[in-house]
Design a protein around this motif. Structure first.
Motif, PDB file in Angstrom:
ATOM      1  N   THR A 159       2.302  -0.835  -7.628  1.00 44.64           N
ATOM      2  CA  THR A 159       3.468  -1.399  -7.960  1.00 44.64           C
ATOM      3  C   THR A 159       4.611  -1.869  -6.768  1.00 44.64           C
ATOM      4  OG1 THR A 159       3.739   0.348 -10.150  1.00 44.64           O
ATOM      5  CG2 THR A 159       5.617  -0.787  -9.285  1.00 44.64           C
ATOM      6  N   GLN A 160       4.753  -1.271  -5.559  1.00 44.53           N
ATOM      7  CA  GLN A 160       5.200  -2.210  -4.896  1.00 44.53           C
ATOM      8  C   GLN A 160       4.315  -3.279  -4.471  1.00 44.53           C
ATOM      9  OE1 GLN A 160       6.743   0.454  -1.532  1.00 44.53           O
ATOM     10  NE2 GLN A 160       6.316  -1.307  -0.411  1.00 44.53           N
ATOM     11  N   ARG A 161       3.688  -3.501  -4.259  1.00 45.70           N
ATOM     12  CA  ARG A 161       2.622  -4.645  -4.159  1.00 45.70           C
ATOM     13  C   ARG A 161       3.051  -5.813  -4.805  1.00 45.70           C
ATOM     14  NH1 ARG A 161      -1.250  -0.323  -2.180  1.00 45.70           N
ATOM     15  NH2 ARG A 161      -2.675  -0.660  -3.857  1.00 45.70           N
ATOM     16  N   ARG A 162       2.983  -5.354  -6.644  1.00 46.14           N
ATOM     17  CA  ARG A 162       3.751  -6.338  -7.314  1.00 46.14           C
ATOM     18  C   ARG A 162       4.455  -6.726  -6.984  1.00 46.14           C
ATOM     19  NH1 ARG A 162      -0.165  -6.183 -11.615  1.00 46.14           N
ATOM     20  NH2 ARG A 162       1.953  -6.914 -13.058  1.00 46.14           N
ATOM     21  N   VAL A 163       5.746  -6.081  -6.544  1.00 48.84           N
ATOM     22  CA  VAL A 163       7.132  -6.320  -6.898  1.00 48.84           C
ATOM     23  C   VAL A 163       7.457  -7.281  -5.780  1.00 48.84           C
ATOM     24  CG1 VAL A 163       9.212  -5.575  -5.816  1.00 48.84           C
ATOM     25  CG2 VAL A 163       7.966  -4.035  -7.567  1.00 48.84           C
ATOM     26  N   GLU A 164       6.497  -7.043  -4.213  1.00 45.82           N
ATOM     27  CA  GLU A 164       6.809  -7.981  -3.499  1.00 45.82           C
ATOM     28  C   GLU A 164       5.899  -9.553  -4.130  1.00 45.82           C
ATOM     29  OE1 GLU A 164       6.823  -5.496   1.030  1.00 45.82           O
ATOM     30  OE2 GLU A 164       4.902  -5.285  -0.403  1.00 45.82           O
ATOM     31  N   ALA A 165       4.636  -9.077  -4.606  1.00 45.13           N
ATOM     32  CA  ALA A 165       3.562 -10.349  -5.254  1.00 45.13           C
ATOM     33  C   ALA A 165       4.756 -11.447  -5.733  1.00 45.13           C
ATOM     34  CB  ALA A 165       2.516  -9.982  -5.190  1.00 45.13           C
ATOM     35  N   ALA A 166       5.193 -10.770  -6.507  1.00 41.08           N
ATOM     36  CA  ALA A 166       6.463 -11.178  -7.639  1.00 41.08           C
ATOM     37  C   ALA A 166       7.594 -12.003  -6.975  1.00 41.08           C
ATOM     38  CB  ALA A 166       6.459 -10.708  -9.125  1.00 41.08           C
ATOM     39  N   GLY A 167       7.787 -11.897  -6.271  1.00 46.17           N
ATOM     40  CA  GLY A 167       9.156 -12.203  -5.016  1.00 46.17           C
ATOM     41  C   GLY A 167      10.167 -11.105  -4.885  1.00 46.17           C
ATOM     42  N   GLY A 168      10.190  -9.952  -5.363  1.00 43.10           N
ATOM     43  CA  GLY A 168      11.330  -9.063  -5.303  1.00 43.10           C
ATOM     44  C   GLY A 168      11.111  -8.484  -3.853  1.00 43.10           C
ATOM     45  N   ARG A 169      12.371  -8.683  -2.905  1.00 46.01           N
ATOM     46  CA  ARG A 169      12.224  -7.687  -1.829  1.00 46.01           C
ATOM     47  C   ARG A 169      12.478  -6.354  -2.195  1.00 46.01           C
ATOM     48  NH1 ARG A 169      17.334  -7.371   0.781  1.00 46.01           N
ATOM     49  NH2 ARG A 169      18.677  -8.329  -0.838  1.00 46.01           N
ATOM     50  N   ILE A 170      11.831  -5.639  -0.675  1.00 47.01           N
ATOM     51  CA  ILE A 170      11.566  -4.291  -0.724  1.00 47.01           C
ATOM     52  C   ILE A 170      13.379  -4.253  -0.373  1.00 47.01           C
ATOM     53  CG2 ILE A 170      10.855  -2.362   0.342  1.00 47.01           C
ATOM     54  CD1 ILE A 170       9.600  -3.449  -2.256  1.00 47.01           C
ATOM     55  N   VAL A 171      14.082  -2.928  -0.173  1.00 45.48           N
ATOM     56  CA  VAL A 171      14.622  -2.738   0.757  1.00 45.48           C
ATOM     57  C   VAL A 171      15.254  -1.346   0.797  1.00 45.48           C
ATOM     58  CG1 VAL A 171      16.925  -4.589  -0.281  1.00 45.48           C
ATOM     59  CG2 VAL A 171      16.404  -2.377  -1.645  1.00 45.48           C
ATOM     60  N   ARG A 172      14.437  -0.705   0.046  1.00 46.36           N
ATOM     61  CA  ARG A 172      13.844   0.839   0.863  1.00 46.36           C
ATOM     62  C   ARG A 172      12.631   1.312   0.729  1.00 46.36           C
ATOM     63  NH1 ARG A 172      17.707   5.698  -0.591  1.00 46.36           N
ATOM     64  NH2 ARG A 172      17.073   6.287   1.196  1.00 46.36           N
ATOM     65  N   PRO A 173      12.096   1.225   1.584  1.00 41.29           N
ATOM     66  CA  PRO A 173      10.499   1.621   1.551  1.00 41.29           C
ATOM     67  C   PRO A 173      10.250   2.948   0.216  1.00 41.29           C
ATOM     68  CG  PRO A 173      10.830   0.994   3.863  1.00 41.29           C
ATOM     69  CD  PRO A 173      12.110   0.960   2.844  1.00 41.29           C
ATOM     70  N   ILE A 174       8.985   3.224   0.334  1.00 39.04           N
ATOM     71  CA  ILE A 174       8.746   4.469   0.360  1.00 39.04           C
ATOM     72  C   ILE A 174       9.114   5.188   0.784  1.00 39.04           C
ATOM     73  CG2 ILE A 174       6.663   6.216  -0.385  1.00 39.04           C
ATOM     74  CD1 ILE A 174       5.304   3.509  -1.654  1.00 39.04           C
ATOM     75  N   PHE A 175       9.713   6.434   0.610  1.00 35.94           N
ATOM     76  CA  PHE A 175      10.217   7.638   0.940  1.00 35.94           C
ATOM     77  C   PHE A 175      10.014   8.993  -0.044  1.00 35.94           C
ATOM     78  CE2 PHE A 175      13.787   5.666  -1.125  1.00 35.94           C
ATOM     79  CZ  PHE A 175      14.654   7.252  -1.654  1.00 35.94           C
ATOM     80  N   ALA A 176       9.762   9.607   0.766  1.00 37.95           N
ATOM     81  CA  ALA A 176       9.775  11.621  -0.226  1.00 37.95           C
ATOM     82  C   ALA A 176      11.172  11.816  -0.592  1.00 37.95           C
ATOM     83  CB  ALA A 176       9.020  12.471   0.524  1.00 37.95           C
ATOM     84  N   PHE A 177      10.962  12.617  -1.649  1.00 38.23           N
ATOM     85  CA  PHE A 177      12.757  12.998  -1.739  1.00 38.23           C
ATOM     86  C   PHE A 177      11.391  14.220  -2.795  1.00 38.23           C
ATOM     87  CE2 PHE A 177      11.898  10.260  -5.248  1.00 38.23           C
ATOM     88  CZ  PHE A 177      12.361  10.944  -6.639  1.00 38.23           C
ATOM     89  N   PRO A 178      13.270  15.661  -2.917  1.00 33.41           N
ATOM     90  CA  PRO A 178      12.489  16.764  -3.625  1.00 33.41           C
ATOM     91  C   PRO A 178      12.253  16.195  -5.064  1.00 33.41           C
ATOM     92  CG  PRO A 178      14.817  17.178  -2.637  1.00 33.41           C
ATOM     93  CD  PRO A 178      14.562  15.970  -2.656  1.00 33.41           C
TER      94      PRO A 178
END
Length: 122
Positions: A79-98
């Motif tokens: 999904t992150q790759r698709r977001v970027e390919a469609a012109g979305g800008r990642i502002v917080r890359p994948i991170f873990a949370f509880p």
């Protein structure tokens, strides 16, 4: 299920509603109905909740105190790759949370959203 006092509809300001529409159709498969050039509605069948994008000079971000809408994905990295390919800008890359992992992005109309998963990375 009763609907009284439940969230029924969500509207987003968008600097470019047509770009927002193209992005969410491409990445997430949402369906839209146009109500003139400045308003596009999406439906619960494709998006999980009825709502829309209206033309505005500003958009929502957590930095300005805006609500964060969080989408679910069974395949977060894809999904992150698709977001970027469609012109979305990642502002917080994948991170873990509880409870899972997530990332935040800005869609072409200017709104910040997040995508999360409870699935382990493949």
């Amino acid at each position: 299920m009763p609907t009284h006092a439940r969230i029924d509809y969500a509207e987003f300001g968008s600097r470019d509603p047509a770009a927002s529409q193209a992005f969410f159709e491409t990445v997430f498969g949402w369906s839209f109905t146009a109500y003139g050039p400045d308003y596009l509605a999406f439906d619960a069948a494709s998006a999980g909740l009825d709502g829309g994008f209206f033309r505005a000079d500003s958009a929502s971000s957590t930095a300005s105190g805006g609500a964060l809408v969080v989408l679910f994905s069974e395949r977060l990295e894809e999904t992150q790759r698709r977001v970027e390919a469609a012109g979305g800008r990642i502002v917080r890359p994948i991170f873990a949370f509880p409870g899972g992992r997530r990332f935040h992005f800005i869609e072409p109309g200017g709104n910040e959203l997040a995508v999360w998963t409870d699935r382990d990375p493949a």
